[in-house]
Motif scaffolding. Structure first.
Motif, PDB file in Angstrom:
ATOM      1  N   PRO A 105      56.559  84.489  14.730  1.00 23.28           N
ATOM      2  CA  PRO A 105      55.386  84.736  13.884  1.00 23.28           C
ATOM      3  C   PRO A 105      55.707  84.860  12.395  1.00 23.28           C
ATOM      4  CG  PRO A 105      55.962  86.719  15.104  1.00 23.28           C
ATOM      5  CD  PRO A 105      56.856  85.613  15.612  1.00 23.28           C
ATOM      6  N   PHE A 106      56.957  85.068  12.060  1.00 24.24           N
ATOM      7  CA  PHE A 106      57.333  85.230  10.656  1.00 24.24           C
ATOM      8  C   PHE A 106      57.773  83.920  10.010  1.00 24.24           C
ATOM      9  CE2 PHE A 106      58.128  89.318  12.751  1.00 24.24           C
ATOM     10  CZ  PHE A 106      57.204  90.095  12.062  1.00 24.24           C
ATOM     11  N   THR A 107      58.393  83.032  10.805  1.00 18.36           N
ATOM     12  CA  THR A 107      58.899  81.775  10.240  1.00 18.36           C
ATOM     13  C   THR A 107      58.129  80.543  10.720  1.00 18.36           C
ATOM     14  OG1 THR A 107      60.458  81.390  12.056  1.00 18.36           O
ATOM     15  CG2 THR A 107      61.244  82.730  10.186  1.00 18.36           C
ATOM     16  N   ASN A 108      57.292  80.727  11.743  1.00 19.86           N
ATOM     17  CA  ASN A 108      56.567  79.630  12.393  1.00 19.86           C
ATOM     18  C   ASN A 108      57.503  78.613  13.037  1.00 19.86           C
ATOM     19  OD1 ASN A 108      53.930  80.552  11.979  1.00 19.86           O
ATOM     20  ND2 ASN A 108      53.960  79.784   9.881  1.00 19.86           N
ATOM     21  N   LYS A 109      58.736  78.993  13.341  1.00 20.14           N
ATOM     22  CA  LYS A 109      59.702  78.118  14.008  1.00 20.14           C
ATOM     23  C   LYS A 109      59.594  78.313  15.518  1.00 20.14           C
ATOM     24  CE  LYS A 109      61.618  76.781  10.132  1.00 20.14           C
ATOM     25  NZ  LYS A 109      61.366  75.487   9.562  1.00 20.14           N
ATOM     26  N   ARG A 110      59.796  77.227  16.252  1.00 22.02           N
ATOM     27  CA  ARG A 110      59.745  77.282  17.709  1.00 22.02           C
ATOM     28  C   ARG A 110      61.118  77.644  18.281  1.00 22.02           C
ATOM     29  NH1 ARG A 110      57.533  72.708  20.804  1.00 22.02           N
ATOM     30  NH2 ARG A 110      59.410  71.663  20.098  1.00 22.02           N
ATOM     31  N   PHE A 111      61.094  78.394  19.401  1.00 21.21           N
ATOM     32  CA  PHE A 111      62.351  78.789  20.043  1.00 21.21           C
ATOM     33  C   PHE A 111      62.121  79.051  21.519  1.00 21.21           C
ATOM     34  CE2 PHE A 111      60.330  82.712  18.796  1.00 21.21           C
ATOM     35  CZ  PHE A 111      60.643  83.623  19.787  1.00 21.21           C
ATOM     36  N   THR A 112      63.210  79.078  22.266  1.00 23.12           N
ATOM     37  CA  THR A 112      63.161  79.419  23.679  1.00 23.12           C
ATOM     38  C   THR A 112      64.504  80.006  24.092  1.00 23.12           C
ATOM     39  OG1 THR A 112      62.592  78.621  25.895  1.00 23.12           O
ATOM     40  CG2 THR A 112      63.940  77.158  24.530  1.00 23.12           C
TER      41      THR A 112
END
Length: 129
Positions: A105-112
């Motif tokens: 939510p802070f960087t708008n980067k996707r992760f898993t």
């Protein structure tokens, strides 16, 4: 003073299984591999494309990790990827379970997240070029 991370050390329970996971599945390059007879221990130095390294160790009967992932200490190891969907497909092809993709939510980067053979939490964090 600090210029970056040189390596992360991981102790595994099954050296050959973990070696195959990190070298064959994740594609890390073997820098050096040494057996230390006095400790009945293998030490495998692996390189990532950016120069960072992972040291993979085996020791007879290492103690289990206290809990996952909120034990005090290292929480997880995150790998930077250019294409998260591609990386996930590669893991799925090898029957590796991957958690649903989230968005920071802070960087708008996707992760898993996924796990190594000993359950060590590993993260894929997408940084597009």
């Amino acid at each position: 003073m600090l210029q970056g991370i040189h390596h992360t050390a991981i102790i595994c329970s099954d050296y050959q299984r973990s070696r195959a996971f990190y070298v064959e599945l994740l594609g890390l390059k073997v820098v050096a591999e040494n057996y230390r007879a006095e400790r009945d221990s293998w030490k495998l130095d692996l390189a990532l494309p950016d120069g960072c390294q992972i040291e993979l160790f085996s020791f007879p009967e290492p103690p289990a990790r206290p809990s996952r992932p909120e034990a005090c200490g290292l929480r997880h190891l995150a790998f930077r990827v250019d294409d998260l969907d591609d990386a996930i497909a590669h893991l799925h092809h090898a029957d590796i379970a991957v958690e649903p993709v989230r968005v920071d939510p802070f960087t708008n980067k996707r992760f898993t997240f996924f796990a190594d053979p000993d359950g060590l939490p590993l993260e894929l964090y997408e940084i597009q070029p």
